[in-house]
Scaffold this motif. Structure first.
Motif, mmCIF file in Angstrom:
data_model
loop_
_atom_site.group_PDB
_atom_site.id
_atom_site.type_symbol
_atom_site.label_atom_id
_atom_site.label_comp_id
_atom_site.label_asym_id
_atom_site.label_seq_id
_atom_site.Cartn_x
_atom_site.Cartn_y
_atom_site.Cartn_z
ATOM 1 N N THR A 30 -41.981 37.338 66.330
ATOM 2 C CA THR A 30 -42.736 36.107 66.577
ATOM 3 C C THR A 30 -41.796 34.913 66.645
ATOM 4 O O THR A 30 -41.880 34.080 67.556
ATOM 5 C CB THR A 30 -43.765 35.884 65.455
ATOM 6 N N TRP A 31 -40.867 34.876 65.683
ATOM 7 C CA TRP A 31 -39.906 33.783 65.645
ATOM 8 C C TRP A 31 -39.016 33.823 66.897
ATOM 9 O O TRP A 31 -38.764 32.803 67.538
ATOM 10 C CB TRP A 31 -39.060 33.902 64.372
ATOM 11 N N GLY A 32 -38.559 35.029 67.250
ATOM 12 C CA GLY A 32 -37.695 35.185 68.418
ATOM 13 C C GLY A 32 -38.382 34.802 69.712
ATOM 14 O O GLY A 32 -37.750 34.341 70.654
ATOM 15 N N ALA A 33 -39.708 34.999 69.785
ATOM 16 C CA ALA A 33 -40.454 34.770 71.025
ATOM 17 C C ALA A 33 -41.000 33.352 71.142
ATOM 18 O O ALA A 33 -41.365 32.914 72.236
ATOM 19 C CB ALA A 33 -41.619 35.764 71.106
ATOM 20 N N SER A 34 -41.045 32.633 70.028
ATOM 21 C CA SER A 34 -41.892 31.439 70.016
ATOM 22 C C SER A 34 -41.292 30.222 70.719
ATOM 23 O O SER A 34 -41.946 29.192 70.825
ATOM 24 C CB SER A 34 -42.305 31.087 68.575
ATOM 25 N N THR A 35 -40.081 30.334 71.247
ATOM 26 C CA THR A 35 -39.556 29.227 72.055
ATOM 27 C C THR A 35 -39.957 29.364 73.523
ATOM 28 O O THR A 35 -39.672 28.476 74.322
ATOM 29 C CB THR A 35 -38.018 29.187 71.988
ATOM 30 N N ALA A 36 -40.578 30.476 73.876
ATOM 31 C CA ALA A 36 -40.939 30.718 75.279
ATOM 32 C C ALA A 36 -42.056 29.774 75.713
ATOM 33 O O ALA A 36 -42.882 29.351 74.897
ATOM 34 C CB ALA A 36 -41.368 32.163 75.465
ATOM 35 N N TRP B 146 -32.493 35.577 71.074
ATOM 36 C CA TRP B 146 -33.701 35.643 71.911
ATOM 37 C C TRP B 146 -34.300 34.245 72.064
ATOM 38 O O TRP B 146 -34.691 33.837 73.154
ATOM 39 C CB TRP B 146 -34.747 36.567 71.279
ATOM 40 N N ARG B 147 -34.384 33.533 70.943
ATOM 41 C CA ARG B 147 -34.968 32.176 70.977
ATOM 42 C C ARG B 147 -34.231 31.287 71.976
ATOM 43 O O ARG B 147 -34.854 30.606 72.791
ATOM 44 C CB ARG B 147 -34.864 31.508 69.595
ATOM 45 N N ARG B 148 -32.897 31.326 71.878
ATOM 46 C CA ARG B 148 -32.106 30.477 72.774
ATOM 47 C C ARG B 148 -32.280 30.907 74.220
ATOM 48 O O ARG B 148 -32.370 30.074 75.120
ATOM 49 C CB ARG B 148 -30.627 30.548 72.380
ATOM 50 N N ALA B 149 -32.325 32.220 74.442
ATOM 51 C CA ALA B 149 -32.429 32.729 75.818
ATOM 52 C C ALA B 149 -33.781 32.391 76.448
ATOM 53 O O ALA B 149 -33.868 32.127 77.642
ATOM 54 C CB ALA B 149 -32.206 34.239 75.823
ATOM 55 N N LEU B 150 -34.832 32.399 75.635
ATOM 56 C CA LEU B 150 -36.185 32.195 76.180
ATOM 57 C C LEU B 150 -36.514 30.714 76.351
ATOM 58 O O LEU B 150 -37.355 30.348 77.177
ATOM 59 C CB LEU B 150 -37.225 32.842 75.256
ATOM 60 N N SER B 151 -35.835 29.886 75.593
ATOM 61 C CA SER B 151 -36.129 28.453 75.628
ATOM 62 C C SER B 151 -35.852 27.882 77.021
ATOM 63 O O SER B 151 -34.789 28.098 77.597
ATOM 64 C CB SER B 151 -35.253 27.764 74.572
ATOM 65 N N GLY B 152 -36.839 27.173 77.549
ATOM 66 C CA GLY B 152 -36.655 26.527 78.842
ATOM 67 C C GLY B 152 -36.827 27.434 80.043
ATOM 68 O O GLY B 152 -36.691 27.002 81.181
ATOM 69 N N LYS B 153 -37.115 28.727 79.808
ATOM 70 C CA LYS B 153 -37.329 29.659 80.932
ATOM 71 C C LYS B 153 -38.825 29.730 81.257
ATOM 72 O O LYS B 153 -39.661 29.599 80.370
ATOM 73 C CB LYS B 153 -36.846 31.058 80.550
ATOM 74 N N PRO B 154 -39.152 29.966 82.514
ATOM 75 C CA PRO B 154 -40.578 30.050 82.866
ATOM 76 C C PRO B 154 -41.206 31.407 82.525
ATOM 77 O O PRO B 154 -42.383 31.611 82.784
ATOM 78 C CB PRO B 154 -40.562 29.833 84.387
ATOM 79 N N ALA B 155 -40.445 32.314 81.963
ATOM 80 C CA ALA B 155 -40.947 33.683 81.751
ATOM 81 C C ALA B 155 -42.200 33.712 80.875
ATOM 82 O O ALA B 155 -42.370 32.894 79.976
ATOM 83 C CB ALA B 155 -39.852 34.536 81.114
ATOM 84 N N HIS B 156 -43.045 34.669 81.160
ATOM 85 C CA HIS B 156 -44.257 34.926 80.374
ATOM 86 C C HIS B 156 -43.922 36.027 79.365
ATOM 87 O O HIS B 156 -43.628 37.151 79.746
ATOM 88 C CB HIS B 156 -45.374 35.368 81.322
ATOM 89 N N VAL B 157 -43.942 35.677 78.078
ATOM 90 C CA VAL B 157 -43.590 36.646 77.042
ATOM 91 C C VAL B 157 -44.856 37.282 76.475
ATOM 92 O O VAL B 157 -45.839 36.590 76.211
ATOM 93 C CB VAL B 157 -42.776 35.966 75.916
ATOM 94 N N GLU C 12 -31.588 45.395 72.857
ATOM 95 C CA GLU C 12 -31.899 44.108 72.215
ATOM 96 C C GLU C 12 -30.791 43.072 72.398
ATOM 97 O O GLU C 12 -31.063 41.897 72.620
ATOM 98 C CB GLU C 12 -32.143 44.298 70.715
ATOM 99 N N LYS C 13 -29.542 43.542 72.279
ATOM 100 C CA LYS C 13 -28.405 42.615 72.375
ATOM 101 C C LYS C 13 -28.246 42.063 73.786
ATOM 102 O O LYS C 13 -27.772 40.963 73.977
ATOM 103 C CB LYS C 13 -27.100 43.337 72.017
ATOM 104 N N TYR C 14 -28.627 42.881 74.774
ATOM 105 C CA TYR C 14 -28.405 42.486 76.167
ATOM 106 C C TYR C 14 -29.548 41.663 76.751
ATOM 107 O O TYR C 14 -29.469 41.211 77.892
ATOM 108 C CB TYR C 14 -28.176 43.735 77.035
ATOM 109 N N LEU C 15 -30.613 41.484 75.977
ATOM 110 C CA LEU C 15 -31.778 40.802 76.545
ATOM 111 C C LEU C 15 -31.438 39.418 77.110
ATOM 112 O O LEU C 15 -31.823 39.110 78.250
ATOM 113 C CB LEU C 15 -32.906 40.715 75.508
ATOM 114 N N PRO C 16 -30.716 38.554 76.368
ATOM 115 C CA PRO C 16 -30.404 37.226 76.927
ATOM 116 C C PRO C 16 -29.668 37.319 78.265
ATOM 117 O O PRO C 16 -30.039 36.653 79.231
ATOM 118 C CB PRO C 16 -29.523 36.588 75.842
#
Lengths: 409, 239
Positions: A172-178, A151-162, A113-117
């Motif tokens: 949900t909160w962690g994923a919702s910036t994707a 997670w939120r910061r890491a996913l924000s602005g990335k094209p990844a499909h979560v 979990e910690k290494y995801l970003p």
């Protein structure tokens, strides 16, 4: 695929050499040492190994290894898949996994979990699968709200499909910036870490799997995939009975996530599901070991949420052996035992062992669960009548049992 | 204890401050009272609900930075705990819950956040995380055996003249000044997180004696507690 630069090729070959050495000398399965040697020589190795692959990253507190295995099983329908099947879930393990299958067009990586970003940033993975977040080994792990924020910061602005479990408010909160999220209603058994809104701290009102904040607008998104008891309902409304060999509700939830991830790779349920049904045991979890007519089924439970899942799988008609350690990988603090409700074990023959058996003994005593205290797992097994017995153990206790009985997967 | 002779245990905000095993303190108190024939009522107060004033022993646990700030805000606004403490109720406050009892504590970025002012302490954020087994010798006035437990925090707590240190640290970090926790009247604060009372049944009995007004409580078979205590103390001594 494109050729790796010479230096990276060398690093990757040396890493594989170290992995072989580690396996031959019996020090491990080689997945971490190989990657470490590779990363030392070529810090950019993970990026280079990842760049030509279609990658899925899998992260959660519980179920990472199993879900990684299920997704891998499904994607094998499309072609060769590189994966860290043994749970070596930090960058060294990722390098090792990808280096061993350089030609594979697909990769499925279990990520701590910690290494995801960091791993998302390095690999630019296209699909991210996020399942659950709960308290876990806090003497060394991060606090989970902070984790979700990263997670939120890491996913924000990335094209990844979560692909994310919308029944877990923190996920949900962690994923919702994707940019793109497929929501899966995968259920949430352990709710003790999500009574408060991750957005504003207000109380969450919960009804079944649904939840909404009483004070702000944060609420559960509408799921496209729904786990419905023993079946999954896909985005087209079709109901698929899972019929897995892996036991329990947690694995049905893992399978629902895996099917949604498979579809993100263009693989429809009718082709993915038969592959999931073939998975019987994952890195020793749910395997049965035998000695002198005693058949012990091994269940891994590393934290309170994991114990709830194990209780769901354990057969109430059977005796159960519990084994708890507190080595580094387990977390050196056993306080979490007090978060588990052991009363469900009342009425079963319970045997307690492991390096921290006295902590567990007191815990069971306070819960009014009668038990027998035993010095070693072997002795506990020998005390059983011939037949089946369930074993619930935390990480290193589980590995010790596997080592004693061979690491057959 | 109230005239209807039911011992009321109030666990404050398990939805915010119950990060690691805090339930253990409630369960140990419950069991030790019941085994002595004292009827017990346990009340788990969620953060959206008012804190009852009529409890006998209040428990508050550890948590992350943000829930800690929320808990402090809500308890200040609610006022129930303040009124209970003014009435003479006993309290065990753990880790984040301990810090918020003071005048200030450190927020997410280390900024000072206003506390409840129930204990004469103030806390801030230290530079290193204190993680591991803690052993400390309890203030002789309390006549308790060695304190043992697990701490996991970055807090540094300064004690004012209105409280006394709970114990002198032998191994571990505690308040950061060589002492661990504090007490004043019937209130105890400690960095020993989670089930501190499972490791220290004598501390549980101190709270029960305060709450019941009994100088002596019937002894219990504490062999399980004692076995665990001796094992942990020996493990720390052998490190």
């Amino acid at each position: 695929m494109t050729q790796l630069p010479l230096r990276a090729q060398l690093a990757s070959a040396l890493g594989r050499g170290a992995a072989t050495l580690s396996r031959l000398t019996g020090r491990g399965d080689g997945s971490v040492i190989g990657g470490r040697v590779g990363l030392l020589l070529e810090p950019d190795l993970l990026r280079q190994l990842a760049q030509d692959k279609k990658l899925a990253l899998v992260s959660a507190t519980n179920g990472k290894t199993t879900t990684t295995r299920l997704i891998t099983a499904a994607l094998l329908e499309l072609g060769e898949v590189a994966t860290n099947a043994f749970g070596a879930n930090m960058p060294a393990g990722h390098v090792s996994a990808l280096a061993q299958h350089k030609a594979a067009p697909y990769g499925v990586l279990e990520v701590d979990e910690k290494y995801l970003p960091e791993v998302l940033h390095t690999t630019g993975a296209g699909v991210i699968c996020l399942m659950n977040l709960s308290r876990d080994q806090m003497d060394r792990a991060a606090e989970i709200w902070l984790l979700a924020q990263k997670w939120r910061r890491a996913l924000s602005g990335k094209p990844a499909h979560v692909v994310a479990n919308c029944d877990d408010p923190l996920v949900t909160w962690g994923a919702s910036t994707a940019a793109k999220v497929t929501w899966v209603s995968g259920g949430q058994r352990w709710k003790e870490d999500s009574w408060c809104c991750p957005e504003c701290g207000g109380p969450l009102d919960r009804k079944g799997n649904d939840w909404a904040c009483r004070e702000c607008t944060f609420h559960r998104p509408e799921p496209q995939w729904v786990l419905d008891d023993d079946a999954v309902i896909d985005p087209h409304g079709r109901r698929w009975v899972l019929d897995l060999k892996l036991p329990g509700l947690a694995n049905r939830s893992n399978a629902a996530m895996a099917l949604a991830v498979a579809e993100a790779f263009g693989l429809p349920v009718e082709r993915a599901l038969p592959r999931l049904r073939e998975v019987t045991s994952v890195a020793g979890r749910y395997t049965t070991v035998e000695r002198d007519g005693r058949y012990a089924r091994l269940l891994l439970a590393k934290n309170p949420a994991g114990w709830l899942e194990a209780f769901d799988v354990a057969d109430p008609a059977l005796p159960v052996i519990l084994s708890v350690n507190a080595q580094g990988p387990d977390g050196r603090d056993t306080s979490w035992l007090w978060d588990v409700d052991y009363r469900i074990l009342r009425g079963r023959p319970v045997f307690v062992t492991g390096e921290r058996r006295l902590d567990l003994a007191l815990r069971l005593d306070i819960a009014d669960v009668p038990f027998t205290l035993v010095d070693t797992f072997s002795e506990a097994l020998a005390m059983q009548p011939p037949g089946r017995v369930d074993v619930i153990a935390n990480y290193t206790a589980f590995q010790q049992i596997r080592q004693e009985f061979g690491r057959a997967v | 204890m109230p005239s209807d002779s039911v011992l009321r245990l109030v666990w404050i905000y398990p939805d915010l401050l119950s990060t690691y095993g805090d339930q253990g303190n409630l369960l140990v108190l419950e069991q030790r009272a019941k085994r002595r024939g004292i009827p017990v009522e346990s009340i788990r107060v969620k953060s959206a609900d008012p804190v009852p004033e009529t409890g006998d022993i209040y428990l508050i646990g550890g948590g992350e930075d943000r829930p800690q700030i929320l808990a402090a805000q809500r308890l200040r606004k609610d006022g129930g705990l303040h009124r209970a403490v003014a009435r003479g109720a006993a309290m065990l406050a753990v880790c984040a819950g301990y810090q918020i009892m003071g005048s200030t504590f450190g927020g997410e970025e280390g900024q000072p956040v206003e506390g409840l002012g129930i204990l004469d302490i103030s806390s801030g954020r230290g530079t290193v995380r204190g993680v591991g087994e803690l052993v400390a010798e309890v203030d002789s006035a309390l006549n308790l055996p060695t304190l043992t437990g697990f701490e996991n925090h970055m807090g540094v707590t300064r004690l004012g003249p209105g409280v006394r240190p709970l114990a002198k640290v032998v191994t571990g970090v505690g308040n950061g000044d060589g002492y661990e926790g504090c007490y004043a009247g019937h209130l105890v604060g400690t960095y020993l997180h989670g089930p501190a009372l499972a490791r220290n049944p004598a501390l549980a009995d101190l709270l029960l004696r305060w709450a019941t007004g009994e100088d002596r409580l019937p002894p219990l078979d504490d062999s399980r507690f004692e076995a665990l205590r001796q094992e942990r103390l020996a493990a720390v001594a052998g490190q």
